[in-house]
Design an enzyme around this catalytic site. Structure first.
Site, PDB file in Angstrom:
ATOM      1  N   GLU B  50      -4.949  -3.475  -6.980  1.00 26.90           N
ATOM      2  CA  GLU B  50      -4.072  -3.470  -8.152  1.00 26.90           C
ATOM      3  C   GLU B  50      -3.986  -4.896  -8.648  1.00 26.90           C
ATOM      4  O   GLU B  50      -3.709  -5.815  -7.874  1.00 26.90           O
ATOM      5  CB  GLU B  50      -2.664  -3.007  -7.778  1.00 26.90           C
ATOM      6  N   ASP B  61      10.408  -5.954 -11.244  1.00 24.37           N
ATOM      7  CA  ASP B  61       9.841  -6.759 -10.165  1.00 24.37           C
ATOM      8  C   ASP B  61      10.835  -7.763  -9.638  1.00 24.37           C
ATOM      9  O   ASP B  61      11.731  -8.206 -10.345  1.00 24.37           O
ATOM     10  CB  ASP B  61       8.590  -7.488 -10.666  1.00 24.37           C
TER      11      ASP B  61
END
Lengths: 405, 278
Positions: B50, B61
């Site tokens: 990824e 995040d």
């Protein structure tokens, strides 16, 4: 742009939360079930007369509504044109329009059984309103505020702490409202089970832009009634400042389908539109951030750019999605005022009317100074005085003393 | 249509083991180092890569990945350069599946159709776009599927049985189960809870299920690998990279190896796991 005019400017959003191409629900999957729950709870509350009755009780006896519609005689004489009325939202409990929305959301949170409230705040007015109603209803309150804003809005930080809220200075990114919103979203993702996110403006994922607008529409609804009582007709124009745009949407929305009413939103032009500013419509373009598609300040790669305004409450690189739509469809005129223009208006209103405005509505007053002299004497202009200037007294004092040296 | 992702999971199933999925940020701390890191990952044992698309405001995040994105942006990383990085990676590796992970705005500004065409040409296999729930599938998910790219969706502890079918409807490649309600790099969920969640999702889909958020050690990766079709590690790798930088945040001689060594150790953990009987 060629966009078909709707039958009503007040019918939006559609069932997916879109105003034209704007709005929507652009959030992480963790939050989606919560947002759908909120939408359901809001739909049920809106239809429940008991909810409305309880709200109306608090609006009257706790917030102090209706707020007056005051004829600013000396300002009118000074500018020599339109008759200027101030919608006195700064007289609400906690000193701004923010309390209207927070009351609504806290009552929703209570209906949903949430005991922990989080909020983000720029100037601190939304944070103070949230801390106040959490104190009133015995709820835990956490407020995220950019570290830069914590510095420049000390009086409001102290107020929030006195009211029992925890204020977290956000150190990431530009350390202003945008980053406070990121941090609040992170908290929400982490504490999704017991936490209600009380958003302070007409932005974020659907249904927030709608429910905040509905809670703030009391401003425009009262204005309509009051103007009928005082002048026997509708106003000819409305002016309000815009960061995210909740005070503006609250004043504008009830008048959107009255074609005789000219409507002006005033963004913060900071140091000027070719330099650092916070005018998303004048200097931005459509993009996706914080759960909605709307006008944003960004670079050519889609990275969000720093906003700047002397007013912490307008210092945000976006705007509510309904405003973006009203701009594209041409119903509302979006103007902008610089830091210096806002400071001049701040002083003018203080000296002429004995009302010290917050720096946010000082941007609206700055445009009134341009617009009013060009209008005839029978033109009725309403300005939303969305907040009082107590919080800005130390900051403006420093600037003015610095200038006089 | 079979993609590199489908092929890789079919191979792993045959071999009776779980996938090790690595996440690194494109352009962190600079384009050249980042390309060398991505090239090193398959050799160190990554089964799927990824690659983060840097964004100024990554709402879901944690601080490590946000800082990685800002390091990359500061050094001039863009979405266009991210696609160039993928193209360069593909010159030497035509089999390792590569998934771009990020937020919608940079793609929206690049232009969805142009992005999908360029991503496909560059050798991207799938997309994970954190802020596009199924409610916004028309934006990118449907066009991506039409363009031959997998669209990998996150499922979370808040995604209940009623909502799962909607989440899975247009998902392809694999399902990314976020083991905790929280941001990347936060505390890990326990393996038993993950096992129960994987079993629950398996009742709704035949797609492989990879689990991420909060896996930092070979032991944790192993425990997850026993319960799921793959384990995803991101923040720990990003932290290893960060710890190898000099005081000004620039890459050093240690940087590529720091990521590769941790990848190898984690891969050993995953490969040592026995796959749960289905």
């Amino acid at each position: 742009m060629n966009i078909a005019k709707p039958n009503s400017y007040r019918s939006g959003p559609d069932e997916r939360g879109h105003f034209g191409i704007f709005g929507g629900r652009f959030v992480a999957e963790t939050l989606m079930p919560l947002i759908l729950d909120l939408e359901k709870a809001y739909t049920a509350a809106k239809a429940d007369p008991a909810f409305q009755a309880e709200m109306n009780g608090y609006l009257k006896n706790y917030v102090g509504r209706p707020s007056p519609l005051y004829f600013a005689e000396r300002l009118t004489e000074h500018l020599g044109g339109a008759k200027i009325y101030l919608k006195r939202e700064e007289l609400n409990h906690t000193g701004s329009h923010k309390v209207n929305n927070v009351l609504g959301q806290i009552m929703l949170a209570r209906r949903m059984g949430k005991k922990r409230i989080i909020a983000e705040t720029g100037a601190g007015q939304h944070g103070v309103a949230t801390a106040t109603l959490c104190a009133r209803f015995g709820l835990e309150c956490v407020v995220y505020m950019g570290a830069v804003d914590v510095e420049r809005q000390q009086p409001n930080v102290i107020r929030m702490e006195m009211l029992g809220a925890k204020v977290f200075p956000v150190q990431s990114g530009t350390r202003t409202l945008k980053d406070a919103m990121n941090e609040a979203l992170r908290d929400w993702v982490t504490n999704v089970h017991n936490t209600f996110y009380c958003i302070g403006t007409v932005a974020g994922p659907h249904p927030y832009p709608t429910l905040v607008r509905d809670f703030q529409s009391i401003i425009g609804n009262e204005t309509k009634t009051q103007m009928q009582e005082i002048e026997g007709r509708l106003p000819d124009s409305l002016v309000a400042c815009i960061g995210g745009g909740s005070n503006a949407m609250g004043l504008f929305h009830p008048f959107l389908d009255d074609p005789s009413v000219e409507i002006f939103g005033v963004e913060a032009a900071g140091h000027g539109l070719t330099q650092l500013h916070a005018a998303s419509i004048a200097g931005g373009r459509p993009g996706v951030l914080h759960g909605n598609r709307t006008y944003l300040l960004m670079n050519e790669d889609g990275q969000i750019q720093d906003a700047h305004s002397i007013s912490a409450g307008l210092d945000y690189p976006g705007i509510g999605p309904e405003h973006s739509w009203l701009h594209e469809i041409g119903r509302v005129n979006y103007l902008s005022a610089t830091d210096d223009e806002a400071l001049a208006a701040f002083q003018l209103l203080s000296r002429l009317e004995g009302i010290i405005p917050a720096l946010e509505p000082a941007h609206a007053i700055a445009k009134v100074m341009e617009l009013a002299p060009k209008r005839p004497k029978d033109h009725l202009m309403v300005v939303n005085l969305s907040g009082r200037g107590d919080k800005d007294v130390p900051q403006v004092g420093d600037i003015l003393r610095g200038k006089s040296k | 249509m079979t993609t590199r992702i489908d092929t890789r999971f079919a191979e792993l199933k045959k071999a009776g083991r779980s996938a090790f999925v690595t996440y690194v940020m494109a352009g962190d701390p600079d384009l050249t180092t980042s390309l060398n890191i991505v090239k090193a990952l398959p050799k160190a044992g990554a089964d799927v890569i990824e690659l983060g698309i840097p964004f100024t405001d990554p709402m879901a995040d944690g601080p490590s990945i946000q800082a990685a994105g800002l390091r990359a942006l500061k050094n001039g990383m863009t979405l266009k350069k991210t696609l160039e990085l993928v193209r360069d990676f593909r010159k030497d590796d035509n089999v390792t599946p590569l998934v771009l992970m990020g937020y919608y705005n940079p793609i929206y500004i690049y232009g969805v159709d142009k992005f999908l065409a360029d991503a496909k040409t560059a050798g991207v296999d799938g997309l994970i776009i954190v802020d596009l729930p199924p409610e916004e599938d028309d934006e990118l998910c449907i066009p991506a599927l039409k363009a031959g790219l997998n669209f990998i969706r996150l499922a979370t502890p808040t995604t209940d049985d009623k909502r799962l079918p909607a989440v899975l409807a247009n998902t392809s490649g694999f399902v990314y189960y976020v083991s905790i309600a929280g941001i990347t790099g936060a505390a890990a969920a326990d393996a038993n809870a993950v096992g129960a969640a994987v079993a629950r999702i398996k009742r709704h889909t035949k797609l492989p299920i990879c689990v991420g958020f909060g896996i930092r050690t070979p032991e944790a990766a192993r425990a997850i690998a026993e319960k799921a079709d793959g384990s995803v590690v991101g923040t720990a790798l990003v932290d290893a990279l960060k710890n190898s930088l000099d005081a000004e945040g620039r890459a050093t001689a240690k940087t590529v190896n720091a990521v590769a060594e941790l990848t190898a150790a984690l891969a050993q953990g995953v490969k040592g796991a026995k796959q749960a009987a289905e």
